[in-house]
Design an enzyme around this catalytic site. Structure first.
Site, short mmCIF file in Angstrom:
data_model
loop_
_atom_site.label_atom_id
_atom_site.label_comp_id
_atom_site.label_asym_id
_atom_site.label_seq_id
_atom_site.Cartn_x
_atom_site.Cartn_y
_atom_site.Cartn_z
CE LYS A 35 -0.56 -0.42 4.98
NZ LYS A 35 -1.10 0.41 6.02
NE ARG A 144 -6.05 0.67 12.32
CZ ARG A 144 -4.88 0.59 11.69
NH1 ARG A 144 -4.04 1.62 11.71
NH2 ARG A 144 -4.52 -0.49 11.03
CE1 TYR A 268 12.89 31.64 4.51
CE2 TYR A 268 13.13 29.30 4.04
CZ TYR A 268 12.77 30.58 3.64
OH TYR A 268 12.30 30.79 2.38
CG MET A 316 9.04 24.08 -0.41
SD MET A 316 7.96 25.16 -1.33
CE MET A 316 6.95 25.86 -0.07
C1 LIG Z 1 -3.70 -4.51 8.37
C2 LIG Z 1 -2.24 -4.33 8.10
N1 LIG Z 1 -1.47 -5.41 7.97
C3 LIG Z 1 -0.15 -5.31 7.74
C4 LIG Z 1 0.46 -4.08 7.65
C5 LIG Z 1 1.94 -4.00 7.40
O1 LIG Z 1 2.60 -3.42 8.48
P1 LIG Z 1 4.18 -3.36 8.58
O2 LIG Z 1 4.64 -2.40 7.55
O3 LIG Z 1 4.45 -2.90 9.95
O4 LIG Z 1 4.68 -4.74 8.31
C6 LIG Z 1 -0.30 -2.93 7.79
C7 LIG Z 1 0.35 -1.61 7.72
O5 LIG Z 1 0.01 -0.64 8.32
C8 LIG Z 1 -1.69 -3.06 8.03
O6 LIG Z 1 -2.47 -1.98 8.17
#
Ligand SMILES: Cc1ncc(COP(=O)(O)O)c(C=O)c1O
Length: 371
Positions: A35, A144, A268, A316
């Site tokens: 992701k 969550r 800055y 920046m």
């Molecule tokens: C549901 C879930 N599984 C696995 C992961 C992977 O986590 P990590 O990068 O700590 O291995 C994430 C990442 O946030 C996640 O949200």
């Protein structure tokens, strides 16, 4: 055109890291978490590196560096992979927000995480015969996403009522796996095991920290993200110490050199005054590239393999570093921000954050190259 900031991504290192993950957990299948554009490393490139595309249709002979599936946060990320002809199994960790998204998931044969009643209700609106592939997420203590443990029996019944749905498995997520001395993780694992005691189906618990530090969390599937990219999920330990190779090398360039006198302020807010006569290099990277503005004076970058501490505030488009001890420095020279020999974890520590944030915070202006 010379790129101002370059993130060189070593796909072989990512393959090495997945192979390393299999050494920790040889009996688990690996859902590679790509992701957020593979934590800034390029999701399409990483996905292609972690599948043998020739064997995509017949996935019998698995290489140790191959992922069994990929995980992304949302539908949009999954569709980008399908558009790039990544036909491997893809799990959408957040699941869907609407019926339209659900239909798209089915059309693209995506596996959907279901974590709430309203998502089940959406699924129940699908016509009979719609082949949904589902992971059911249970909240074992993170509070969550996920069904409360007491609801799992009812959820399971609703799923079993639809023979056209495929239950890929059960999932939970650990809140404190990086805290190796916390009792919370064992409590989450115990809760998950107890709720699912007699229920068939694959199980997945562990993210990167979970799979390294909690062998009892390894289960049928593991879901590593950070480990793939060569960084450590455990504080006080680097990726190299865990047998990983850093997959990203972030470099910028010297744009200008100036000799400053003792006492002169730099940048800055004049937060730094030269402690002596100093040679300062102006480097073409700033917070618009993702280098956090909160990085303090003294943060070590590297020029010609030697440490060049940052002085003054991150702006920046630029930072300023002290190259007094590296007289061979010239305009155009490469400046290393992190990579082999300069762990990203060290920079994250300085910024009071995690390597996750540094990787994901790199902006589009950073040129990604795959040498
Ligand atoms: C549901 C879930 N599984 C696995 C992961 C992977 O986590 P990590 O990068 O700590 O291995 C994430 C990442 O946030 C996640 O949200």
């Amino acid at each position: 055109m010379i790129p101002r900031v370059t993130a060189s991504i070593d796909l072989d290192a990512i393959r090495h890291n997945l192979t390393r993950i299999r050494q920790w957990t040889p009996d688990s299948r690996v859902m590679a978490v790509i992701k957020a554009d593979a934590y800034g490393h390029g999701a399409v490139q990483v996905a292609r590196a972690l599948r043998d595309l020739r064997s995509e249709s017949d996935f019998a002979g698995r290489h140790p560096w191959e992922a069994d599936a990929f995980a992304v946060a949302c539908l949009e990320e999954a569709l980008r992979l399908r558009e790039a002809r990544v036909y491997a199994p893809i799990v959408v960790l957040e699941g869907v927000l609407s019926l339209e998204e659900l239909r798209l998931c089915l059309h693209h044969e995506l596996q959907i995480v279901v974590h709430d009643d309203w998502q089940l209700a959406l699924l129940e609106q699908l016509p009979r015969g719609a082949r949904a592939r589902l992971w059911i997420k249970i909240d074992t203590g993170m509070h969550r996403l996920g069904f409360e443990p007491e609801k799992v029996a009812a959820v399971h019944e609703r799923i079993l009522a639809r023979r056209d749905w495929q239950l890929c498995g059960w999932m939970t997520h650990l809140a404190r796996a990086d805290e190796t001395d916390s009792a919370a993780t064992q409590a989450q694992i115990d809760c998950f095991d107890a709720v699912l005691a007699d229920r068939p189906g694959a199980r997945t618990i562990a993210n990167s920290a979970g799979l390294v530090a909690w062998p009892q969390a390894r289960a049928d599937w593991v879901r590593p993200g950070l480990l793939l990219y060569g960084a450590s999920p455990l504080s006080g330990r680097t990726g190299a110490e865990l047998g990983l190779r850093p997959a990203m090398r972030l470099e910028s360039r010297v744009l200008a050199l100036r000799d400053c006198r003792a006492g002169e302020p730099i940048g800055y807010g004049a937060i730094y005054h030269c402690e002596r006569d100093m040679r300062i290099a102006v480097v073409t990277v700033g917070y618009a590239d993702g280098v956090l503005r909160c990085l303090p004076n003294g943060t070590p970058f590297q020029v010609h393999g030697q440490s060049a501490p940052m002085v003054g505030r991150v702006s920046m488009d630029m930072v300023t570093i002290d190259v007094s001890a590296i007289p061979q420095t010239r305009v155009g020279d490469s400046v290393l921000l992190w990579g082999e020999g300069l762990p990203v974890e060290a920079l994250a520590d300085r910024a009071g954050t995690l390597s996750y944030e540094l990787f994901c915070g790199l902006t589009q202006r950073v040129r990604r190259v795959y040498p």
